[in-house]
Design a protein around this motif. Structure first.
Motif, PDB file in Angstrom:
ATOM      1  N   ALA A 253       9.567  -1.074   4.983  1.00 59.27           N
ATOM      2  CA  ALA A 253       8.629  -0.068   5.479  1.00 59.27           C
ATOM      3  C   ALA A 253       8.301   0.954   4.394  1.00 59.27           C
ATOM      4  N   ASN A 254       9.303   1.364   3.625  1.00 58.32           N
ATOM      5  CA  ASN A 254       9.065   2.332   2.544  1.00 58.32           C
ATOM      6  C   ASN A 254       8.219   1.713   1.430  1.00 58.32           C
ATOM      7  N   ASN A 255       8.407   0.415   1.203  1.00 56.39           N
ATOM      8  CA  ASN A 255       7.597  -0.240   0.172  1.00 56.39           C
ATOM      9  C   ASN A 255       6.115  -0.251   0.531  1.00 56.39           C
ATOM     10  N   LEU A 256       5.824  -0.211   1.835  1.00 55.64           N
ATOM     11  CA  LEU A 256       4.423  -0.171   2.241  1.00 55.64           C
ATOM     12  C   LEU A 256       3.731   1.113   1.787  1.00 55.64           C
ATOM     13  N   LEU A 257       4.508   2.191   1.664  1.00 54.50           N
ATOM     14  CA  LEU A 257       3.929   3.485   1.292  1.00 54.50           C
ATOM     15  C   LEU A 257       3.907   3.708  -0.211  1.00 54.50           C
ATOM     16  N   VAL A 258       4.555   2.810  -0.951  1.00 52.30           N
ATOM     17  CA  VAL A 258       4.606   2.987  -2.407  1.00 52.30           C
ATOM     18  C   VAL A 258       3.296   2.529  -3.040  1.00 52.30           C
ATOM     19  N   ASN A 259       2.897   1.313  -2.793  1.00 51.05           N
ATOM     20  CA  ASN A 259       1.651   0.769  -3.344  1.00 51.05           C
ATOM     21  C   ASN A 259       0.704   0.483  -2.184  1.00 51.05           C
ATOM     22  N   VAL A 260      -0.060   1.501  -1.813  1.00 44.00           N
ATOM     23  CA  VAL A 260      -0.955   1.366  -0.672  1.00 44.00           C
ATOM     24  C   VAL A 260      -2.188   0.577  -1.089  1.00 44.00           C
ATOM     25  N   GLU A 261      -2.516  -0.421  -0.326  1.00 40.28           N
ATOM     26  CA  GLU A 261      -3.658  -1.285  -0.615  1.00 40.28           C
ATOM     27  C   GLU A 261      -4.949  -0.620  -0.166  1.00 40.28           C
ATOM     28  N   LEU A 262      -6.027  -0.776  -0.952  1.00 42.60           N
ATOM     29  CA  LEU A 262      -7.336  -0.240  -0.588  1.00 42.60           C
ATOM     30  C   LEU A 262      -7.909  -1.028   0.585  1.00 42.60           C
ATOM     31  N   PRO A 263      -8.746  -0.376   1.386  1.00 39.65           N
ATOM     32  CA  PRO A 263      -9.329  -1.082   2.534  1.00 39.65           C
ATOM     33  C   PRO A 263     -10.246  -2.205   2.063  1.00 39.65           C
ATOM     34  N   PRO A 264     -10.292  -3.315   2.789  1.00 34.46           N
ATOM     35  CA  PRO A 264     -11.221  -4.392   2.452  1.00 34.46           C
ATOM     36  C   PRO A 264     -12.674  -3.935   2.653  1.00 34.46           C
ATOM     37  N   ALA A 265     -13.604  -4.693   2.079  1.00 27.13           N
ATOM     38  CA  ALA A 265     -15.014  -4.338   2.182  1.00 27.13           C
ATOM     39  C   ALA A 265     -15.510  -4.391   3.621  1.00 27.13           C
TER      40      ALA A 265
ATOM     41  N   SER B 245      -9.888   7.579   1.284  1.00 26.48           N
ATOM     42  CA  SER B 245     -11.013   7.551   0.351  1.00 26.48           C
ATOM     43  C   SER B 245     -12.316   7.128   1.011  1.00 26.48           C
ATOM     44  N   LEU B 246     -12.320   6.864   2.285  1.00 22.28           N
ATOM     45  CA  LEU B 246     -13.508   6.392   2.984  1.00 22.28           C
ATOM     46  C   LEU B 246     -14.262   7.549   3.608  1.00 22.28           C
TER      47      LEU B 246
ATOM     48  N   TYR C  50     -12.167   1.666  10.188  1.00 20.72           N
ATOM     49  CA  TYR C  50     -10.990   1.067   9.550  1.00 20.72           C
ATOM     50  C   TYR C  50      -9.726   1.349  10.365  1.00 20.72           C
ATOM     51  N   MET C  51      -9.566   2.608  10.779  1.00 15.90           N
ATOM     52  CA  MET C  51      -8.371   2.964  11.552  1.00 15.90           C
ATOM     53  C   MET C  51      -8.389   2.301  12.926  1.00 15.90           C
ATOM     54  N   MET C  52      -9.570   2.174  13.517  1.00 20.94           N
ATOM     55  CA  MET C  52      -9.658   1.486  14.806  1.00 20.94           C
ATOM     56  C   MET C  52      -9.261   0.012  14.661  1.00 20.94           C
TER      57      MET C  52
ATOM     58  N   LEU D 212     -13.799  -3.578   6.161  1.00 20.34           N
ATOM     59  CA  LEU D 212     -13.017  -2.581   6.908  1.00 20.34           C
ATOM     60  C   LEU D 212     -12.043  -3.212   7.905  1.00 20.34           C
ATOM     61  N   SER D 213     -11.662  -4.461   7.674  1.00 20.28           N
ATOM     62  CA  SER D 213     -10.652  -5.095   8.529  1.00 20.28           C
ATOM     63  C   SER D 213      -9.267  -4.641   8.100  1.00 20.28           C
ATOM     64  N   ALA D 214      -8.256  -5.075   8.841  1.00 17.52           N
ATOM     65  CA  ALA D 214      -6.880  -4.678   8.531  1.00 17.52           C
ATOM     66  C   ALA D 214      -6.475  -5.261   7.178  1.00 17.52           C
ATOM     67  N   PRO D 215      -5.772  -4.470   6.345  1.00 22.98           N
ATOM     68  CA  PRO D 215      -5.371  -4.962   5.028  1.00 22.98           C
ATOM     69  C   PRO D 215      -4.307  -6.044   5.144  1.00 22.98           C
ATOM     70  N   SER D 216      -4.135  -6.785   4.059  1.00 22.44           N
ATOM     71  CA  SER D 216      -3.164  -7.889   4.057  1.00 22.44           C
ATOM     72  C   SER D 216      -1.739  -7.383   4.221  1.00 22.44           C
ATOM     73  N   ASP D 217      -1.440  -6.195   3.652  1.00 22.48           N
ATOM     74  CA  ASP D 217      -0.087  -5.653   3.818  1.00 22.48           C
ATOM     75  C   ASP D 217       0.218  -5.393   5.288  1.00 22.48           C
ATOM     76  N   LEU D 218      -0.762  -4.885   5.993  1.00 20.87           N
ATOM     77  CA  LEU D 218      -0.566  -4.652   7.434  1.00 20.87           C
ATOM     78  C   LEU D 218      -0.379  -5.969   8.173  1.00 20.87           C
ATOM     79  N   GLU D 219      -1.189  -6.968   7.848  1.00 18.17           N
ATOM     80  CA  GLU D 219      -1.056  -8.263   8.518  1.00 18.17           C
ATOM     81  C   GLU D 219       0.307  -8.882   8.248  1.00 18.17           C
ATOM     82  N   ASP D 220       0.781  -8.781   7.000  1.00 23.71           N
ATOM     83  CA  ASP D 220       2.102  -9.323   6.669  1.00 23.71           C
ATOM     84  C   ASP D 220       3.195  -8.590   7.434  1.00 23.71           C
ATOM     85  N   ALA D 221       3.052  -7.270   7.507  1.00 25.18           N
ATOM     86  CA  ALA D 221       4.058  -6.486   8.236  1.00 25.18           C
ATOM     87  C   ALA D 221       4.043  -6.822   9.727  1.00 25.18           C
ATOM     88  N   LEU D 222       2.858  -7.052  10.284  1.00 24.44           N
ATOM     89  CA  LEU D 222       2.766  -7.412  11.701  1.00 24.44           C
ATOM     90  C   LEU D 222       3.336  -8.802  11.959  1.00 24.44           C
TER      91      LEU D 222
END
Length: 650
Positions: A411-423, A480-481, A489-491, A425-435
């Protein structure tokens, strides 16, 4: 003819003929036959009266009297002989009477002489009956309070068999009965018998203890055949707690060594002929490795428990721990714990090696749940606290600690290198992997049965470790959006998280929290959709001026028709643009809403925006048709009613 007539007359004048004729006529009147007596009389008369002559008829009476005299003479001669015989009998009876009188006299003399002897004989008979009764009572007493010679021999030197236990049980019964004698008048006899029975008991229990001890030492095989007589011996030793404890200790030591050898063989050698294979062959697979060890321990625990139940429980008593008497339950737990305590250390070393090797997060969680499941199962078999269950509880806690540590690191590693949102605006790959990881963990949790409270606590801890960092990561990524893109994106991110939560129980609180956090983003999209509709429909300027007019002081503001930009001509032009918008196909939501993953959310945003626009139109319509605002022909300025507008726009 003359001669015949003469004969007939002569016969008629004969008296005898007339008599016979009369008799025959009387017989004919009675039925035509003569009586038997008459026939007999005539038959006798025929022997005397032989010729029917005149002389014969005249001498008939004399002949009859002569014949009667002869008969009487014959009777006298016959009775003379009888009289002589009767006189002889009378003489004999008289002689017998004399003999009886003489014997009676002699008996009287003998009776007077033997009275003392009869009295003594009666007394001796009474004494004999009394002695026999005393003998029967003594035999009954000895039967109840003494052992037979055979029983005494069996207790001293006989083999330990069923007869031995029967004799030992009889000694116990006699010892118990003697307590009744102590409360009566036979206290001395009761004490003597009790001392004798106590000596028999001590000798028998000493022999029984040595036999049980030797028998327990022989139970060193993995699956020994336990004789029923051994269980009877152990149960008999319960009357001697010290000997019983020593016997259980000896049994526990024998089974302790046997289970250690069997466990090590299962780990390194496997079963007979290599089937099943050695458990350590699967050491590369932590879950399979630990599962095989736990399954072996569970099977061995059940097997040892059944063997101990055969030894400790009387025949016919149920073996479920919850139904056992407290004394039996404590003995069962203690003996079973001693038998399996030796397996704790080799098992602990191997499981700790697995956990120290830093396995995957899901593997750690599987191990923790696996250990907890077998802990509950084995604890139920033991029926009380034991070394193996305590070890499983400690290792399960250790595995759960390792799991949460690794989960926190991820969980802490997710906050270290935060991935930019996709073009898109879908869920990022880090979120999908975590889910995906969260889904795998939650799926593992349902594999093993646990209590509802335990599952709820674990779920709460897992969500605390994962969900808050995930939401925080998404927030940082969206910083940054633009506000609209951030809302979309958040939705999308929260929608993906909620799609996982809705599948599992006890997630309502987290779903509600996410719903509250997305409320602001939803309002932003609704406002943007409303603004887009107002611009395209030409109502934006009119609505803006109306809101500005409403915000001014009522006492100083002009009529709405006189307000700059709200005159009839301007409003009429705005309504014309609105008609063109309603007749066009350009009623789609804004472009950003098309990027939303949830079709339900897209529909909700559009419906809320349309509802808000309808409310604004209704307010404007009421003001225009208000006579106080001095609009000329308001029905031509805004011809459509709010109901018509709502039907067209929705």
């Amino acid at each position: 003819t003359t001669t015949t007539t003469t004969t007939t007359k002569t016969a008629a004048s004969n008296p005898l003929t007339r008599k016979l004729q009369k008799l025959l006529e009387g017989a004919a009147s009675r039925g035509g036959t003569l009586d038997d007596e008459l026939v007999g009389a005539l038959d006798g008369l025929s022997g005397v009266y032989k010729e029917n002559t005149l002389k014969g008829r005249r001498n008939l009476r004399g002949d009859l009297e002569k014949r009667g005299l002869e008969i009487n003479t014959e009777f006298l001669d016959a009775f003379k002989v009888v009289n002589e015989k009767l006189e002889t009998v009378i003489h004999d009876i008289q002689n017998m009477g004399k003999c009886c009188d003489e014997m009676t006299k002699r008996l009287s003399v003998a009776k007077s002489e033997t009275t003392d002897l009869i009295t003594k004989t009666s007394e001796m008979k009474a004494n004999t009956e009394k002695t026999q009764l005393q003998r029967d009572v003594l035999a009954m007493f000895l039967g109840r309070y003494q052992l037979t010679e055979e029983e005494s021999r069996i207790l001293r030197e006989g083999d330990i068999e069923d007869d031995f236990f029967s004799a030992l049980e009889r000694v116990k019964e006699i010892h118990t009965r003697c307590k009744g004698l102590l409360f009566g008048s036979q206290q001395k006899a009761g004490l003597a018998i009790m001392e004798s029975m106590a000596a028999f008991q001590e000798t028998a229990f000493e022999r029984l203890y040595r036999w049980v001890q030797n028998s327990c030492r022989s139970l060193t095989h993995a699956s020994p055949e336990i004789p029923a007589i051994l269980g009877r011996g152990l149960r008999a030793l319960r009357d001697r707690p010290v000997l019983f404890e020593f016997s259980l200790t000896e049994l526990g030591n024998a089974r302790h060594n046997a289970t250690i050898r069997a466990f090590l063989d299962a780990l390194t050698r496997g079963g007979p002929g290599g089937t099943p294979r050695a458990i350590e062959v699967h050491a590369h697979d932590p879950v399979r490795y630990c599962s095989d060890m736990l399954a072996w321990l569970h099977q061995t625990t059940a097997s040892e428990r059944e063997q101990l139940l055969q030894l400790l429980l009387p025949r016919g008593q149920s073996g479920r721990p919850a139904q056992l008497e407290p004394s039996y339950r404590a003995l069962l737990t203690k003996a079973l714990d001693q038998a399996l305590a030796g397996t704790c250390r080799p098992f602990k070393v191997r499981v700790e090696q697995v956990l120290v090797s830093s396995p995957d997060v899901v593997v750690c969680f599987k191990l923790a749940n696996l250990l907890n499941f077998y802990n509950q199962t084995i604890l139920e078999l033991f029926g009380g606290e034991n070394s193996l269950s305590n070890l499983l509880n400690d290792i399960s806690s250790m595995a759960m600690t390792v799991f949460f540590n690794q989960l926190n690191v991820k969980a802490n590693n997710l906050l270290v290198n935060v991935e930019l949102p996709p073009a898109d605006l879908s869920a990022p790959s880090d979120l999908e992997d975590a889910l995906v990881l969260l889904k795998d963990i939650l799926n593992c949790k349902d594999t093993y049965s646990q209590s509802v409270d335990s599952q709820s606590d674990e779920t709460k801890k897992i969500f605390e470790c994962m969900l808050e960092p995930l939401v925080q990561m998404c927030t940082i990524s969206a910083s940054s959006l633009s506000p609209i893109d951030m809302a979309v994106y958040m939705m999308n991110c929260t929608y993906r998280i909620k799609s996982i939560l809705t599948v599992y129980d006890n997630t309502d609180d987290w779903s509600n929290n996410l719903e509250k956090q997305t409320g602001t983003y939803l309002d932003t999209l609704v406002q943007e959709q409303t603004r887009s509709v107002l611009i395209k429909s030409g109502l934006r300027d009119a609505v803006t001026l109306m809101q500005t007019w409403e915000s001014e002081e009522e006492s100083t503001r002009p009529k709405l028709s006189d307000y700059n930009g709200m005159d009839s001509t301007t409003l009429h032009q705005a309504m014309a643009q609105l008609d063109r918008y309603l007749s066009s196909a350009d009623l789609r939501p804004i472009q950003q809403c098309d990027l939303l993953l949830s079709s339900k959310t897209r529909s909700s945003i559009q419906q809320q925006a349309f509802t808000y626009v309808v409310n604004l139109y209704t307010r404007l319509y009421k003001l225009v048709h208000d006579p106080s605002q001095a609009y000329i022909s308001p029905e031509q300025v805004m011809p459509r009613t709010p109901q018509q507008f709502e039907e067209l726009i929705k």
